[in-house]
Design a protein around this motif. Structure first.
Motif, PDB file in Angstrom:
ATOM      1  N   ALA A   1      -0.699 -22.989 -90.794  1.00 23.66           N
ATOM      2  CA  ALA A   1      -0.712 -24.309 -91.409  1.00 23.66           C
ATOM      3  C   ALA A   1      -0.645 -25.405 -90.351  1.00 23.66           C
ATOM      4  O   ALA A   1      -1.343 -26.432 -90.454  1.00 23.66           O
ATOM      5  CB  ALA A   1       0.450 -24.441 -92.386  1.00 23.66           C
ATOM      6  N   GLN A   2       0.166 -25.207 -89.314  1.00 22.16           N
ATOM      7  CA  GLN A   2       0.243 -26.192 -88.227  1.00 22.16           C
ATOM      8  C   GLN A   2      -1.109 -26.387 -87.563  1.00 22.16           C
ATOM      9  O   GLN A   2      -1.528 -27.509 -87.290  1.00 22.16           O
ATOM     10  CB  GLN A   2       1.276 -25.739 -87.192  1.00 22.16           C
ATOM     11  N   LEU A   3      -1.781 -25.290 -87.289  1.00 23.36           N
ATOM     12  CA  LEU A   3      -3.093 -25.379 -86.644  1.00 23.36           C
ATOM     13  C   LEU A   3      -4.102 -26.085 -87.548  1.00 23.36           C
ATOM     14  O   LEU A   3      -4.889 -26.916 -87.085  1.00 23.36           O
ATOM     15  CB  LEU A   3      -3.588 -23.980 -86.282  1.00 23.36           C
ATOM     16  N   ALA A   4      -4.080 -25.763 -88.849  1.00 26.10           N
ATOM     17  CA  ALA A   4      -5.003 -26.402 -89.783  1.00 26.10           C
ATOM     18  C   ALA A   4      -4.755 -27.902 -89.857  1.00 26.10           C
ATOM     19  O   ALA A   4      -5.703 -28.701 -89.895  1.00 26.10           O
ATOM     20  CB  ALA A   4      -4.870 -25.766 -91.164  1.00 26.10           C
ATOM     21  N   LEU A   5      -3.495 -28.302 -89.847  1.00 17.70           N
ATOM     22  CA  LEU A   5      -3.166 -29.728 -89.914  1.00 17.70           C
ATOM     23  C   LEU A   5      -3.533 -30.455 -88.624  1.00 17.70           C
ATOM     24  O   LEU A   5      -3.682 -31.693 -88.626  1.00 17.70           O
ATOM     25  CB  LEU A   5      -1.669 -29.894 -90.223  1.00 17.70           C
TER      26      LEU A   5
ATOM     27  N   LEU B   1      -3.384 -16.675 -96.872  1.00 25.08           N
ATOM     28  CA  LEU B   1      -3.149 -17.862 -96.060  1.00 25.08           C
ATOM     29  C   LEU B   1      -2.545 -18.988 -96.895  1.00 25.08           C
ATOM     30  O   LEU B   1      -2.683 -19.016 -98.117  1.00 25.08           O
ATOM     31  CB  LEU B   1      -4.472 -18.336 -95.453  1.00 25.08           C
ATOM     32  N   PRO B   2      -1.913 -19.972 -96.236  1.00 27.43           N
ATOM     33  CA  PRO B   2      -1.377 -21.126 -96.976  1.00 27.43           C
ATOM     34  C   PRO B   2      -2.497 -22.068 -97.396  1.00 27.43           C
ATOM     35  O   PRO B   2      -3.628 -22.008 -96.898  1.00 27.43           O
ATOM     36  CB  PRO B   2      -0.454 -21.789 -95.942  1.00 27.43           C
ATOM     37  N   SER B   3      -2.187 -22.985 -98.295  1.00 26.70           N
ATOM     38  CA  SER B   3      -3.200 -23.859 -98.891  1.00 26.70           C
ATOM     39  C   SER B   3      -3.807 -24.828 -97.888  1.00 26.70           C
ATOM     40  O   SER B   3      -4.898 -25.368 -98.131  1.00 26.70           O
ATOM     41  CB  SER B   3      -2.590 -24.639-100.062  1.00 26.70           C
ATOM     42  N   GLU B   4      -3.149 -25.076 -96.760  1.00 26.99           N
ATOM     43  CA  GLU B   4      -3.703 -25.986 -95.755  1.00 26.99           C
ATOM     44  C   GLU B   4      -4.963 -25.441 -95.100  1.00 26.99           C
ATOM     45  O   GLU B   4      -5.738 -26.180 -94.484  1.00 26.99           O
ATOM     46  CB  GLU B   4      -2.660 -26.260 -94.654  1.00 26.99           C
ATOM     47  N   CYS B   5      -5.211 -24.129 -95.231  1.00 29.92           N
ATOM     48  CA  CYS B   5      -6.339 -23.499 -94.553  1.00 29.92           C
ATOM     49  C   CYS B   5      -7.613 -23.586 -95.401  1.00 29.92           C
ATOM     50  O   CYS B   5      -7.586 -24.020 -96.554  1.00 29.92           O
ATOM     51  CB  CYS B   5      -5.997 -22.047 -94.228  1.00 29.92           C
ATOM     52  N   GLN B   6      -8.724 -23.162 -94.809  1.00 33.29           N
ATOM     53  CA  GLN B   6     -10.029 -23.227 -95.474  1.00 33.29           C
ATOM     54  C   GLN B   6     -10.203 -21.966 -96.327  1.00 33.29           C
ATOM     55  O   GLN B   6     -10.530 -20.903 -95.807  1.00 33.29           O
ATOM     56  CB  GLN B   6     -11.143 -23.282 -94.421  1.00 33.29           C
ATOM     57  N   LEU B   7      -9.991 -22.112 -97.623  1.00 36.57           N
ATOM     58  CA  LEU B   7      -9.987 -20.960 -98.516  1.00 36.57           C
ATOM     59  C   LEU B   7     -11.251 -20.866 -99.372  1.00 36.57           C
ATOM     60  O   LEU B   7     -11.328 -20.018-100.251  1.00 36.57           O
ATOM     61  CB  LEU B   7      -8.744 -21.008 -99.411  1.00 36.57           C
TER      62      LEU B   7
ATOM     63  N   VAL C   1       0.500 -15.097 -80.457  1.00 35.12           N
ATOM     64  CA  VAL C   1      -0.705 -15.851 -80.136  1.00 35.12           C
ATOM     65  C   VAL C   1      -0.705 -17.182 -80.876  1.00 35.12           C
ATOM     66  O   VAL C   1      -1.021 -18.236 -80.300  1.00 35.12           O
ATOM     67  CB  VAL C   1      -1.964 -15.031 -80.483  1.00 35.12           C
ATOM     68  N   LEU C   2      -0.351 -17.165 -82.156  1.00 33.60           N
ATOM     69  CA  LEU C   2      -0.345 -18.394 -82.935  1.00 33.60           C
ATOM     70  C   LEU C   2       0.665 -19.402 -82.391  1.00 33.60           C
ATOM     71  O   LEU C   2       0.376 -20.609 -82.313  1.00 33.60           O
ATOM     72  CB  LEU C   2      -0.020 -18.072 -84.397  1.00 33.60           C
ATOM     73  N   ALA C   3       1.845 -18.932 -81.998  1.00 37.10           N
ATOM     74  CA  ALA C   3       2.849 -19.837 -81.438  1.00 37.10           C
ATOM     75  C   ALA C   3       2.336 -20.490 -80.162  1.00 37.10           C
ATOM     76  O   ALA C   3       2.562 -21.686 -79.927  1.00 37.10           O
ATOM     77  CB  ALA C   3       4.143 -19.073 -81.168  1.00 37.10           C
ATOM     78  N   SER C   4       1.629 -19.720 -79.340  1.00 35.06           N
ATOM     79  CA  SER C   4       1.054 -20.275 -78.115  1.00 35.06           C
ATOM     80  C   SER C   4      -0.015 -21.313 -78.429  1.00 35.06           C
ATOM     81  O   SER C   4      -0.053 -22.391 -77.825  1.00 35.06           O
ATOM     82  CB  SER C   4       0.460 -19.152 -77.259  1.00 35.06           C
TER      83      SER C   4
END
Length: 544
Positions: free
Chosen positions: A223-227, A240-246, A318-321
C-alpha cells in the motif's frame, strides 16, 4: 510409552508415524482400504493425530490441501495400493505448484508382485514424477526427512511408498514393536538470502503480484508503494490491499495504450497470474530489468519471458527496502485505472440478470461478512477480476497452481475445519458436479456456504477467442449438463436454495450468510447466451 494394537508387519512403521508426529505433523486424511490398514491403525491409534476419513481419493487429496493451506503445516494423505494413489495426482500437482506441504503415504504390494498381474498392483515408486519435491520407499528404522523436505522453501508435497505384506490386521493379544528412540534428522539447509535490493531511481517501475496468501505486514508495504505512485498490479488471488491496481485485466484491455505502460524496471512477487494479458504485455514490451522475488524457487519460473534476476529473499525484506528508496512509477497505468473505475461506476448501475452483475453484488455482500472465499476455476475466478467490487476484507483462495476444476470444492471443505469464519465457495455448475464427492463425508460443517452459478454448461468457452467460433464448440467443448444440486444437497444433509431473478436472490441473501446448524447451498440459475452477450458488451467498453 504409548500402547498400540498389533499387526505382524511392517517393522518400523509405527516408528515412522511417531517420528512424523514428533516433527510437528498432527493431521491425516485417510482413504479406506485394506492394504493401507496398518498405516491407518498406526495413525488412528497413535493418539496424536486428528484423522479424517474420506472415501474418494481425489477429493481426499484436495481436502488435505485445504487443511495444509489453513494450518501451514504438513498434512498426511494416505491411501491403499493400485490406482488409488493415481487419484491423488491432481491434488499433489496443485500442492507442488502452489507450494503447499503435503506428505503422501501410499500403501503398496511387496516388490516381487509388481508386474505379475496381481490385484491392485501398479508401478508406484516415483508415482508423481516431478510433481513432488522428494520421493522414497519406506525402509524400516531409517531416518526420514519427509517433514524437512516438505517444509523447506519452496514448500511442497513429498511421497513415501510403503510396501506392505499380509497380514494387515492385528491379532488378539499381539503387540506392535515398541517405538525406538527417535533418530536425528539432518536439518535441511536454508539457502543464503540476498541483501541487495537497490533499484535505479530514474527507471520507471512496475510491480506485479501473483497468487499469494494474505499477509498483513506485506500488504502495508504494498500500500505504501502504491500511494507513492508505483503501480502494484495483481488480481484477486494476490490478496492485495485496495490501494493497489486490482483491475489490471481491464486496464490492459486497450492495446493502443500498451506502449505507454512499458516499464523500464519490473519486479514480481508471488506466483501465477489468472489473466494472460499482463504476461503477454511484458513478453512483448520487455523491461530493461525484471526481477522475481522468491527465497528459493524449485526451478526458475519466467512467465513473462524477460527475467534478468531471481532475488532470493523474503518478500517483506525487499518491500521494506523499496519503501525506503526514491522510486518512479509508470504514471500512464494510474491514469488508465481512473478511466476503468469511471466506466465501472456507471455500468454496474444496471440490473441485468447476468453472472457479471450477480458476481459484482455478491462480492460486496461477501466482503461484509466474517469469511474467507474459495473461488473455483475457470470462469468463476475471472469474473472476480472483472467486477467493480473487490475483496478488501476477505482472504481469497483458489486452486491456481494447476488451474484445474478437479477439487475446488474439496479444498474449501478441507479448509473449513478449523476456522470459525464462514467458508464460502464460489463455483460453477460443471466444477460443482465434477467435485460433488467433496460432500460425501461427515466433515461439511455449518460454516460452509456454497454458491453455484448454474448456466447449464462450461460457459467460459463461449467467450474465448478462437474457441467461440468453432463448429465443434457445442458438442465437444461446452459441457452441457441439465443437473441441479438439490438432490446432492439432500443426500448430504445441506440446506438448498435456488434462485432465478433479482427478487429471489435478494430475498435469499438476506439470511443466507446467517449462522445455521447446517451448511447451505445457493444455486443461481442464469442463461448462458445472455451471460455471454453481457460480458462481451462489458469488455468492449475497455478496448477503446
Amino acid at each position: 510409552m504409548r500402547l498400540f494394537f498389533a499387526m505382524a508387519y511392517p517393522d518400523g512403521l509405527v516408528d515412522l508415524i511417531d517420528g512424523l508426529h514428533q516433527q510437528g505433523v498432527n493431521e491425516a486424511i485417510i482413504c479406506p482400504g485394506s492394504r493401507n490398514a496398518p498405516i491407518m491403525l498406526a495413525l488412528v491409534r497413535h493418539g496424536g493425530f486428528h484423522c479424517y476419513s474420506i472415501s474418494d481419493e481425489r477429493s481426499a487429496g484436495f481436502f488435505g490441501l485445504g487443511r495444509a493451506l489453513k494450518t501451514k503445516k504438513p498434512v498426511i494423505i494416505c491411501c491403499t495400493s493400485g490406482s488409488a494413489g493415481l487419484n491423488f495426482a491432481p491434488a499433489v500437482a496443485e500442492a507442488f505448484f502452489q507450494e503447499v506441504p503435503i506428505i503422501v503415504l501410499t500403501a503398496d504390494r511387496p516388490a516381487e508382485w509388481i508386474g505379475q498381474w496381481d490385484g491392485q498392483t501398479i508401478y508406484q515408486e516415483n508415482l508423481f514424477g516431478k510433481h513432488v519435491k522428494h520421493a522414497e520407499s519406506f525402509i524400516p528404522f531409517q531416518p526420514n526427512q519427509l517433514v524437512e523436505k516438505a517444509m523447506a522453501i519452496p514448500q511442497g508435497p513429498v511421497h513415501m511408498n510403503v510396501p506392505i505384506a499380509e497380514p494387515f490386521y492385528p491379532t488378539s493379544g499381539e503387540a506392535l514393536p515398541q517405538i525406538r528412540e527417535p533418530q536425528a534428522v539432518e536439518a535441511y539447509k536454508t539457502p543464503e538470502l540476498d541483501t541487495d535490493f537497490d533499484v535505479n531511481p530514474d527507471a520507471s517501475l512496475l510491480i506485479t503480484v501473483g497468487q499469494r496468501q494474505f499477509n498483513q505486514a506485506e500488504n502495508k508495504l504494498f500500500a505504501q508503494l502504491a500511494l507513492k505512485g508505483i503501480p502494484v498490479v495483481g488480481d484477486a488471488t494476490a490478496n492485495l490491499p485496495s490501494e493497489c491496481q486490482l483491475h489490471h485485466d481491464l486496464i490492459w484491455a486497450n492495446e493502443a495504450n500498451l506502449s505507454s505502460f512499458q516499464p523500464e524496471f519490473h519486479i514480481h512477487f508471488g506466483k501465477s497470474f489468472v489473466s494472460k494479458r499482463i504476461k503477454q504485455f511484458l513478453r512483448n514490451h520487455k523491461p530493461n530489468a525484471s526481477w522475481l522475488v522468491h527465497p528459493n524457487p524449485i526451478e526458475q519460473p519466467d512467465p513473462f519471458q524477460c527475467l534478468t534476476r531471481v532475488v532470493k529473499a523474503k518478500s517483506e525484506q525487499v518491500l521494506a527496502s523499496l519503501c525506503q528508496q526514491t522510486l518512479r512509477g509508470v504514471s500512464a497505468v494510474n491514469s488508465a485505472k481512473n478511466r476503468v473505475e469511471a466506466i465501472q461506476e456507471t455500468y454496474f448501475k444496471k440490473e441485468s440478470w447476468s453472472e457479471l452483475l450477480i458476481y459484482n453484488q455478491l462480492i460486496g455482500t461477501i466482503d461484509a461478512q466474517d469469511s474467507e472465499v474459495h473461488i473455483a476455476n475457470s470462469l468463476a475466478i475471472r469474473y472476480v477480476n472483472w467486477t467493480e467490487k473487490v475483496f478488501t476484507q476477505t482472504e481469497v483462495f483458489s486452486n491456481r497452481g494447476t488451474s484445474g476444476i478437479d477439487g475446488c470444492l474439496s479444498t474449501a471443505i478441507g479448509a473449513s475445519q478449523k476456522t470459525t469464519k464462514l467458508v464460502i465457495s464460489l463455483i460453477g455448475d460443471v466444477a460443482f458436479q465434477y467435485d460433488r464427492n467433496a460432500l460425501w463425508n461427515s466433515y461439511v460443517g455449518s460454516n460452509v456456504r456454497i454458491i453455484i452459478f448454474n448456466n447449464a454448461g462450461g460457459g467460459i468457452f463461449g467467450i474465448l477467442d478462437g474457441a467461440k467460433d468453432l463448429p465443434e464448440l457445442g458438442e465437444f467443448m461446452i459441457t452441457h449438463q441439465p443437473f441441479r444440486a438439490k438432490n446432492t444437497a439432500l443426500d448430504a444433509g445441506i440446506d438448498y436454495l435456488e434462485v432465478h431473478n433479482w427478487n429471489e436472490l435478494n430475498q435469499e441473501l438476506s439470511h443466507f450468510f446467517e449462522p445455521s446448524d447446517r451448511a447451505k447451498i445457493l444455486e443461481i440459475c442464469t442463461d448462458s447466451t445472455k451471460n455471454t452477450e453481457v460480458l462481451q458488451g462489458y469488455m468492449s467498453l475497455f478496448k477503446h
